[in-house]
Write a protein that holds these residues in place. Structure first.
Motif, PDB file in Angstrom:
ATOM      1  N   TRP A 108      85.240  12.547  21.730  1.00  0.00           N
ATOM      2  CA  TRP A 108      85.814  12.640  20.382  1.00  0.00           C
ATOM      3  C   TRP A 108      87.324  12.825  20.436  1.00  0.00           C
ATOM      4  CZ3 TRP A 108      87.413  17.477  17.862  1.00  0.00           C
ATOM      5  CH2 TRP A 108      87.797  17.298  16.531  1.00  0.00           C
ATOM      6  N   THR A 109      87.766  13.676  21.349  1.00  0.00           N
ATOM      7  CA  THR A 109      89.201  13.921  21.492  1.00  0.00           C
ATOM      8  C   THR A 109      89.939  12.650  21.877  1.00  0.00           C
ATOM      9  OG1 THR A 109      88.811  16.213  22.162  1.00  0.00           O
ATOM     10  CG2 THR A 109      90.944  15.282  22.728  1.00  0.00           C
ATOM     11  N   LEU A 110      89.357  11.867  22.776  1.00  0.00           N
ATOM     12  CA  LEU A 110      90.029  10.656  23.262  1.00  0.00           C
ATOM     13  C   LEU A 110      89.905   9.468  22.311  1.00  0.00           C
ATOM     14  CD1 LEU A 110      89.143  10.732  27.059  1.00  0.00           C
ATOM     15  CD2 LEU A 110      91.339  11.241  26.011  1.00  0.00           C
ATOM     16  N   VAL A 111      88.718   9.301  21.730  1.00  0.00           N
ATOM     17  CA  VAL A 111      88.479   8.115  20.904  1.00  0.00           C
ATOM     18  C   VAL A 111      88.999   8.282  19.482  1.00  0.00           C
ATOM     19  CG1 VAL A 111      86.707   6.621  19.915  1.00  0.00           C
ATOM     20  CG2 VAL A 111      86.486   7.419  22.265  1.00  0.00           C
ATOM     21  N   GLU A 112      88.583   9.357  18.825  1.00  0.00           N
ATOM     22  CA  GLU A 112      88.960   9.541  17.433  1.00  0.00           C
ATOM     23  C   GLU A 112      90.443   9.860  17.260  1.00  0.00           C
ATOM     24  OE1 GLU A 112      87.183   9.265  14.545  1.00  0.00           O
ATOM     25  OE2 GLU A 112      85.638   8.368  15.803  1.00  0.00           O
ATOM     26  N   LYS A 113      91.013  10.573  18.195  1.00  0.00           N
ATOM     27  CA  LYS A 113      92.400  11.006  18.057  1.00  0.00           C
ATOM     28  C   LYS A 113      93.304  10.432  19.141  1.00  0.00           C
ATOM     29  CE  LYS A 113      90.839  13.452  14.691  1.00  0.00           C
ATOM     30  NZ  LYS A 113      91.073  13.033  13.286  1.00  0.00           N
ATOM     31  N   SER A 114      92.896   9.312  19.735  1.00  0.00           N
ATOM     32  CA  SER A 114      93.661   8.727  20.840  1.00  0.00           C
ATOM     33  C   SER A 114      95.049   8.264  20.406  1.00  0.00           C
ATOM     34  CB  SER A 114      92.891   7.558  21.453  1.00  0.00           C
ATOM     35  OG  SER A 114      92.660   6.559  20.483  1.00  0.00           O
ATOM     36  N   ASP A 115      95.206   7.900  19.135  1.00  0.00           N
ATOM     37  CA  ASP A 115      96.509   7.432  18.657  1.00  0.00           C
ATOM     38  C   ASP A 115      97.583   8.500  18.851  1.00  0.00           C
ATOM     39  OD1 ASP A 115      95.470   5.015  17.856  1.00  0.00           O
ATOM     40  OD2 ASP A 115      95.009   5.706  15.844  1.00  0.00           O
ATOM     41  N   TYR A 116      97.242   9.739  18.586  1.00  0.00           N
ATOM     42  CA  TYR A 116      98.233  10.814  18.694  1.00  0.00           C
ATOM     43  C   TYR A 116      98.633  11.091  20.136  1.00  0.00           C
ATOM     44  CZ  TYR A 116      96.818  11.620  13.872  1.00  0.00           C
ATOM     45  OH  TYR A 116      96.535  11.476  12.551  1.00  0.00           O
ATOM     46  N   ALA A 162     100.681  13.967  30.026  1.00  0.00           N
ATOM     47  CA  ALA A 162      99.289  13.511  30.058  1.00  0.00           C
ATOM     48  C   ALA A 162      98.316  14.687  30.159  1.00  0.00           C
ATOM     49  CB  ALA A 162      99.087  12.575  31.247  1.00  0.00           C
ATOM     50  N   THR A 163      98.819  15.919  30.054  1.00  0.00           N
ATOM     51  CA  THR A 163      97.984  17.096  30.254  1.00  0.00           C
ATOM     52  C   THR A 163      96.877  17.192  29.218  1.00  0.00           C
ATOM     53  OG1 THR A 163      99.971  18.222  31.055  1.00  0.00           O
ATOM     54  CG2 THR A 163      98.037  19.586  30.638  1.00  0.00           C
ATOM     55  N   TYR A 164      97.213  16.890  27.953  1.00  0.00           N
ATOM     56  CA  TYR A 164      96.226  16.973  26.874  1.00  0.00           C
ATOM     57  C   TYR A 164      95.085  15.991  27.120  1.00  0.00           C
ATOM     58  CZ  TYR A 164      94.385  16.678  22.090  1.00  0.00           C
ATOM     59  OH  TYR A 164      93.577  16.675  20.990  1.00  0.00           O
ATOM     60  N   ALA A 165      95.436  14.756  27.470  1.00  0.00           N
ATOM     61  CA  ALA A 165      94.418  13.741  27.752  1.00  0.00           C
ATOM     62  C   ALA A 165      93.621  14.113  29.002  1.00  0.00           C
ATOM     63  CB  ALA A 165      95.070  12.374  27.941  1.00  0.00           C
ATOM     64  N   ALA A 166      94.305  14.676  30.007  1.00  0.00           N
ATOM     65  CA  ALA A 166      93.626  15.057  31.257  1.00  0.00           C
ATOM     66  C   ALA A 166      92.546  16.102  30.996  1.00  0.00           C
ATOM     67  CB  ALA A 166      94.636  15.584  32.266  1.00  0.00           C
ATOM     68  N   SER A 167      92.823  17.049  30.104  1.00  0.00           N
ATOM     69  CA  SER A 167      91.832  18.074  29.776  1.00  0.00           C
ATOM     70  C   SER A 167      90.579  17.441  29.185  1.00  0.00           C
ATOM     71  CB  SER A 167      92.419  19.083  28.769  1.00  0.00           C
ATOM     72  OG  SER A 167      93.505  19.774  29.339  1.00  0.00           O
ATOM     73  N   ALA A 168      90.772  16.432  28.325  1.00  0.00           N
ATOM     74  CA  ALA A 168      89.634  15.747  27.711  1.00  0.00           C
ATOM     75  C   ALA A 168      88.840  14.954  28.750  1.00  0.00           C
ATOM     76  CB  ALA A 168      90.122  14.827  26.594  1.00  0.00           C
ATOM     77  N   TYR A 169      89.551  14.274  29.661  1.00  0.00           N
ATOM     78  CA  TYR A 169      88.870  13.509  30.711  1.00  0.00           C
ATOM     79  C   TYR A 169      88.052  14.427  31.614  1.00  0.00           C
ATOM     80  CZ  TYR A 169      91.241   9.080  29.722  1.00  0.00           C
ATOM     81  OH  TYR A 169      91.663   7.926  29.131  1.00  0.00           O
ATOM     82  N   ILE A 170      88.601  15.583  31.921  1.00  0.00           N
ATOM     83  CA  ILE A 170      87.880  16.539  32.769  1.00  0.00           C
ATOM     84  C   ILE A 170      86.609  17.014  32.061  1.00  0.00           C
ATOM     85  CG2 ILE A 170      87.973  18.876  33.743  1.00  0.00           C
ATOM     86  CD1 ILE A 170      90.903  18.351  34.414  1.00  0.00           C
TER      87      ILE A 170
END
Length: 255
Positions: A42-50, A57-65
């Motif tokens: 949800w974090t990556l798909v719904e809010k990926s634009d932001y 890349a830390t915010y995205a890395a947390s979601a990937y983990i």
């Protein structure tokens, strides 16, 4: 009944209880894995634009983990059920190691979220304004343009710190802007060319601009990521204790 027979019966009952406790735990753990994956996706798909508006890349890395941990959790839950009912010590060892790996992954995600929480405000101050001013409506920056428009419409804001930031926009100064003072996405009622007027009755003039709005949004997501990680980690500790108890209660047999 002899002492030996009594001890064996007692041990068998204890083992059976542990098996069912561990099976229940694994079922709940499997469901929890689905929740963890859902939060990450949800974090990556719904809010990926932001995410494209952030330099780190830390915010995205947390979601990937979280997604990785969730996938391993679901596989581990199935393995745990097999190990429990087959009563194989080797499978239980593998299961325990996987639980430990997931636990470490979630700690890593939590640490990354905490680090990013500390640097978030400074990063937004330094980079959001520059991104909006320099990259909006520029060639090969369609993802940034889409993200900025979505940000301003969803959060009802205009500009990084204020609507006046758009006065320095590369795009605003071009003929393509057609005399607009702000992008159309700043307008309370978005229509083609509405950005020609920057009066408060026409556009969003929010104190703190979009920086404050985006910061609060990301902080809320980091709290969700942190809460999910801590919750699953606590459940895992219980699971590891059950696994150790069941492992010790089983006789070392050849397999």
């Amino acid at each position: 009944m002899g002492a030996t027979e009594y001890d064996e019966k007692k041990e068998t009952c204890g083992t059976v209880c542990l098996k069912y406790l561990l099976f229940t735990f694994n079922f709940l753990f499997w469901l929890a894995g689905g929740v963890v994956m859902a939060v990450g996706i949800w974090t990556l798909v719904e809010k990926s634009d932001y995410i494209s508006l952030l330099s780190s890349a830390t915010y995205a890395a947390s979601a990937y983990i979280l997604i990785l941990a969730g996938a391993i959790v679901m596989v581990t839950g199935v393995l745990g059920c097999c190990a429990t009912f087959k009563e194989q010590r080797r499978l239980l060892r593998v299961y325990f190691v996987l639980l430990l790996c997931i636990f470490l992954l979630e700690i890593l995600a939590g640490v990354l979220a905490y680090i990013y929480y500390q640097q978030l405000n400074e990063e937004l101050k330094q980079n959001l304004r520059e991104t909006m001013v320099q990259k909006y409506r520029q060639p090969e920056q369609e993802h940034v343009t889409k993200a900025v428009d979505k940000l301003q419409q969803e959060f009802k804001c205009c500009g990084s710190n204020s609507s006046s930031d758009w006065g320095e926009s590369v795009w605003i100064r071009t003929n393509e802007a057609d005399g607009r003072l702000v992008p159309d996405s700043c307008c309370k009622t978005q229509t083609l060319g509405c950005g020609h007027r920057d009066h408060p009755s026409n556009i969003y003039k929010v104190e703190g601009g979009c920086i404050t709005k985006l910061e609060n949004f990301i902080l809320d997501h980091l709290k969700i990521i942190g809460a999910v990680g801590v919750g699953i980690a606590c459940v895992q500790i219980v699971g590891m204790v059950f696994t150790c108890c069941l492992y010790r209660s089983l006789k070392a047999e050849p397999y």
